[in-house]
Design an enzyme around this catalytic site. Structure first.
Site, PDB file in Angstrom:
ATOM      1  N   ARG A   1       0.893  -1.171   0.000  1.00 55.38           N
ATOM      2  CA  ARG A   1       0.000   0.000   0.000  1.00 55.38           C
ATOM      3  C   ARG A   1       0.919   1.205   0.000  1.00 55.38           C
ATOM      4  O   ARG A   1       1.619   1.463   0.996  1.00 55.38           O
ATOM      5  CB  ARG A   1      -0.920  -0.008   1.217  1.00 55.38           C
ATOM      6  CG  ARG A   1      -1.605   1.335   1.428  1.00 55.38           C
ATOM      7  CD  ARG A   1      -2.791   1.257   2.342  1.00 55.38           C
ATOM      8  NE  ARG A   1      -3.892   0.557   1.683  1.00 55.38           N
ATOM      9  CZ  ARG A   1      -5.135   0.528   2.136  1.00 55.38           C
ATOM     10  NH1 ARG A   1      -5.453   1.128   3.264  1.00 55.38           N
ATOM     11  NH2 ARG A   1      -6.074  -0.117   1.482  1.00 55.38           N
TER      12      ARG A   1
ATOM     13  N   HIS B   1      -6.930   1.056  -6.911  1.00 56.26           N
ATOM     14  CA  HIS B   1      -7.182   0.069  -5.844  1.00 56.26           C
ATOM     15  C   HIS B   1      -7.782  -1.195  -6.480  1.00 56.26           C
ATOM     16  O   HIS B   1      -8.949  -1.515  -6.256  1.00 56.26           O
ATOM     17  CB  HIS B   1      -8.136   0.696  -4.813  1.00 56.26           C
ATOM     18  CG  HIS B   1      -8.128   0.017  -3.479  1.00 56.26           C
ATOM     19  ND1 HIS B   1      -7.298  -1.047  -3.158  1.00 56.26           N
ATOM     20  CD2 HIS B   1      -8.860   0.253  -2.341  1.00 56.26           C
ATOM     21  CE1 HIS B   1      -7.530  -1.426  -1.905  1.00 56.26           C
ATOM     22  NE2 HIS B   1      -8.465  -0.651  -1.401  1.00 56.26           N
TER      23      HIS B   1
ATOM     24  N   GLN C   1      -9.606  -3.999  -4.394  1.00 54.03           N
ATOM     25  CA  GLN C   1     -10.951  -3.585  -3.974  1.00 54.03           C
ATOM     26  C   GLN C   1     -11.973  -3.883  -5.074  1.00 54.03           C
ATOM     27  O   GLN C   1     -13.064  -4.386  -4.825  1.00 54.03           O
ATOM     28  CB  GLN C   1     -10.955  -2.083  -3.656  1.00 54.03           C
ATOM     29  CG  GLN C   1     -12.302  -1.558  -3.213  1.00 54.03           C
ATOM     30  CD  GLN C   1     -12.713  -2.119  -1.868  1.00 54.03           C
ATOM     31  OE1 GLN C   1     -11.959  -2.083  -0.928  1.00 54.03           O
ATOM     32  NE2 GLN C   1     -13.924  -2.649  -1.774  1.00 54.03           N
TER      33      GLN C   1
ATOM     34  N   ASP D   1     -17.309   6.892  -2.027  1.00 56.66           N
ATOM     35  CA  ASP D   1     -16.128   6.714  -1.172  1.00 56.66           C
ATOM     36  C   ASP D   1     -15.937   8.032  -0.416  1.00 56.66           C
ATOM     37  O   ASP D   1     -16.607   9.033  -0.723  1.00 56.66           O
ATOM     38  CB  ASP D   1     -14.901   6.375  -2.047  1.00 56.66           C
ATOM     39  CG  ASP D   1     -13.662   6.005  -1.237  1.00 56.66           C
ATOM     40  OD1 ASP D   1     -13.782   5.753  -0.019  1.00 56.66           O
ATOM     41  OD2 ASP D   1     -12.559   5.971  -1.826  1.00 56.66           O
TER      42      ASP D   1
ATOM     43  N   CYS E   1     -16.245   1.105  -0.366  1.00 53.52           N
ATOM     44  CA  CYS E   1     -15.089   0.259  -0.019  1.00 53.52           C
ATOM     45  C   CYS E   1     -14.787   0.261   1.471  1.00 53.52           C
ATOM     46  O   CYS E   1     -14.122  -0.636   1.967  1.00 53.52           O
ATOM     47  CB  CYS E   1     -13.867   0.689  -0.822  1.00 53.52           C
ATOM     48  SG  CYS E   1     -13.315   2.372  -0.447  1.00 53.52           S
TER      49      CYS E   1
ATOM     50  N   ARG F   1     -13.098  -9.050   0.042  1.00 52.81           N
ATOM     51  CA  ARG F   1     -11.661  -8.743  -0.083  1.00 52.81           C
ATOM     52  C   ARG F   1     -10.849 -10.007   0.182  1.00 52.81           C
ATOM     53  O   ARG F   1      -9.877 -10.300  -0.510  1.00 52.81           O
ATOM     54  CB  ARG F   1     -11.255  -7.647   0.915  1.00 52.81           C
ATOM     55  CG  ARG F   1     -11.855  -6.269   0.653  1.00 52.81           C
ATOM     56  CD  ARG F   1     -11.350  -5.657  -0.640  1.00 52.81           C
ATOM     57  NE  ARG F   1      -9.901  -5.513  -0.657  1.00 52.81           N
ATOM     58  CZ  ARG F   1      -9.221  -4.521  -0.072  1.00 52.81           C
ATOM     59  NH1 ARG F   1      -9.872  -3.553   0.539  1.00 52.81           N
ATOM     60  NH2 ARG F   1      -7.903  -4.466  -0.127  1.00 52.81           N
TER      61      ARG F   1
HETATM   62  N1  NVA Z   1     -10.043   6.566  -1.374  1.00 56.24           N
HETATM   63  C1  NVA Z   1      -9.716   6.062  -0.055  1.00 56.24           C
HETATM   64  C2  NVA Z   1      -9.828   4.567  -0.040  1.00 56.24           C
HETATM   65  C3  NVA Z   1      -9.488   3.908   1.265  1.00 56.24           C
HETATM   66  C4  NVA Z   1      -9.598   2.426   1.213  1.00 56.24           C
HETATM   67  C5  NVA Z   1      -8.310   6.516   0.330  1.00 56.24           C
HETATM   68  O1  NVA Z   1      -7.417   6.440  -0.528  1.00 56.24           O
HETATM   69  O2  NVA Z   1      -8.118   6.958   1.453  1.00 56.24           O
HETATM   70  N1   CP Z   2     -11.174  -0.670   1.591  1.00 57.94           N
HETATM   71  C1   CP Z   2      -9.934  -0.685   2.117  1.00 57.94           C
HETATM   72  O1   CP Z   2      -8.932  -0.829   1.414  1.00 57.94           O
HETATM   73  O2   CP Z   2      -9.892  -0.579   3.478  1.00 57.94           O
HETATM   74  P1   CP Z   2      -8.590  -0.394   4.391  1.00 57.94           P
HETATM   75  O3   CP Z   2      -8.067   0.991   4.161  1.00 57.94           O
HETATM   76  O4   CP Z   2      -9.095  -0.602   5.786  1.00 57.94           O
HETATM   77  O5   CP Z   2      -7.574  -1.435   3.987  1.00 57.94           O
END
Ligand code: NVA
Ligand code: CP
Length: 299
Positions: A99, A126, A129, A217, A255, A283
């Site tokens: 990540r 992502h 997801q 989101d 998500c 997931r």
């Molecule tokens: N768009 C959000 C998704 C988190 C899973 C972020 O990047 O914070």
């Molecule tokens: N949806 C998702 O990726 O959640 P987290 O940020 O908790 O991993």
């Protein structure tokens, strides 16, 4: 090298077979252990609940050993080159899930690794997801190509992966938001060239009409400055009024993590049409199928 960096690296046939495997794993019809004796590192430059736990549990269920690597504990946190980190970790591990704050880090890691790399979210996409989301849509609604999906709000990393999914799986995708918040024009152009039916809309009621999926989101993603986002995106909050304009059996997707009362009302996210916890569960299954595919393409 079989990386899993973005959906656009694959064809629909391959992704569909991964989704079929995910469904078989979820039902218990199969329980393979393709990761027996293998160690998968998980690098996190940003927080996570679902990605971290679903990968850790999934790797274990596939017979492997997960290794949690927070970037603040690694030398990359102190400026070691990602390329050097990639070369070193390739000598210990069998795969890496990352990540990353920046998509460039993911690309640099993948370029310098001699082991598979999986994208567990970047600023731009992502894909894991979206595999879970496609599994959820198939379970709840049936064939993906028959669906009308409306994305509300910020054209962020998750929205970008929805655009790639629309190009591959053939559903109609409406992007409802202010013009300045839409996903990159080049990505939309790429998807349309692949035959995707993508509509850019500013009127949220019009965008919701007859949709089978309403998805949103957070308005402020990890790493984003708040600025005027909350005021700008307010008209795109998913509430019961919008849900009532959609198809009668439409589902709500997110998500997670969500902020109730901001991008979605409590009534909708906790309502009967909400599929958010199935998405979160999937997931695990979708990523197990991705991992199995990476180590053995017969999966
Ligand atoms: N768009 C959000 C998704 C988190 C899973 C972020 O990047 O914070
Ligand atoms: N949806 C998702 O990726 O959640 P987290 O940020 O908790 O991993």
């Amino acid at each position: 090298m079989r990386h899993f960096l973005d959906l656009s690296d694959f064809d629909a046939e391959r992704l569909t077979s991964i989704l079929d495997m995910a469904a078989a794993m979820k039902s218990g019809a199969v329980a393979p252990k393709p990761l027996a004796g293998k160690t998968v590192g998980m690098i996190f430059e940003k927080p996570s609940t679902r990605t971290r736990v679903s990968f850790e549990v999934g790797i274990t269920q596939l017979g492997g050993t997960p290794l949690m690597l927070s970037s603040s504990d690694l030398q990359i946190g102190r400026g070691e080159e990602i390329s050097d980190t990639a070369k070193v970790l390739s000598r210990y591990l069998d795969a890496i899930m990352i990540r990353a704050l920046s998509h460039k880090t993911l690309a640099e890691l993948a370029k310098n690794c001699s082991i598979p790399v999986i994208n567990g979210l970047t600023d731009l996409s992502h894909p894991c997801q979206l595999m879970a989301d496609m599994q959820t849509m198939r379970e709840r609604l049936g064939p993906l190509e028959n669906q009308i999906v409306t994305w509300f709000g910020d054209g962020n990393n998750v929205a970008n992966s929805w655009i790639e999914a629309a190009a591959l799986f053939g559903f109609e995708l409406r992007l409802a938001g202010p013009e300045a918040y839409h996903s990159p024009a080049e990505l939309i152009a790429w998807a349309r060239k692949k035959g995707a039916n993508i509509l850019l809309m500013e009127d949220s009621a019009e965008a919701a009409r007859d949709a089978t999926v309403l998805v949103t989101d957070v308005w402020i993603s990890m790493g984003d400055a708040e600025g005027t986002r909350v005021a700008d995106l307010q008209p795109y909050q998913v509430n019961q009024k919008l849900m009532s304009l959609a198809a009668p059996d439409a589902i709500f997707m997110h998500c997670l993590p969500a902020i109730r009362g901001m991008e979605v009302t409590t009534e909708v996210i906790d309502g009967r049409q909400s599929a958010v916890f199935d998405e979160a569960e999937n997931r695990l299954h979708a990523q197990k199928a991705i991992l199995a595919h990476i180590f053995d393409e017969n999966f």
